[in-house]
Scaffold this motif. Structure first.
Motif: not given
Ligand SMILES: [Zn+2]
Length: 151
Positions: A5-8, A13-14
């Motif tokens: 989830g954090a990676l997503l 954001a990127v």
């Protein structure tokens, strides 16, 4: 799962950050964060000096003549800075109105109101706000100067 989830989120954001660059519309960096201008800084300094002068006069450290001279000089500087700031804000073409005076008068009125209702510490001379019972500078008990006789 949490890591995914954090990676997503990081990926989104990127993507959002890069999107304007990728689509060719680069965000103007200089308007993103505006530094306080020279005029704004000078206005602040002048108003602080004005406050100091008011306090020192109220505490008897300045005589009236010195105070009036000082106030006149600082007011002129503050007004000049306010005008300059307004010109910067309006792009410099607009006619100068007298809202700078109003702003300055308001500041002075605030200082006056505080001096009038405030209580000066007899120990250190610090100007405390109206209704203060102890000095916020040194903690001494304050003598309430205005005659509030119990009814
Ligand atoms: Zn004090």
């Amino acid at each position: 799962m949490v890591i995914l989830g954090a990676l997503l989120l990081v990926g989104i954001a990127v993507f959002l950050i890069l999107q304007p660059v990728l689509s060719g519309k680069e965000a103007p960096l200089e308007s993103a964060e505006k530094d306080p201008s020279d005029a704004q800084f000078r206005k602040r300094v002048s108003l602080l000096q004005l406050r100091d002068a008011e306090y020192e006069y109220a505490m008897g450290k300045l005589n009236e003549e010195d105070y009036l001279i000082l106030r006149k000089a600082i007011s002129a500087e503050a007004l000049a800075a306010i005008r300059e700031e307004e010109e910067e804000a309006s792009g410099g073409d607009e006619a100068v109105d007298d809202s700078g005076d109003a702003e300055l008068e308001e500041e002075i009125a605030k200082v006056r109101a505080r001096l009038k209702g405030g209580v000066f510490c007899s120990e250190c001379g610090f100007p405390n706000g109206p209704g203060s019972r102890f000095c916020s500078e040194c903690g001494s008990p304050l003598q309430v100067s205005h005659p509030s006789v119990a009814s």
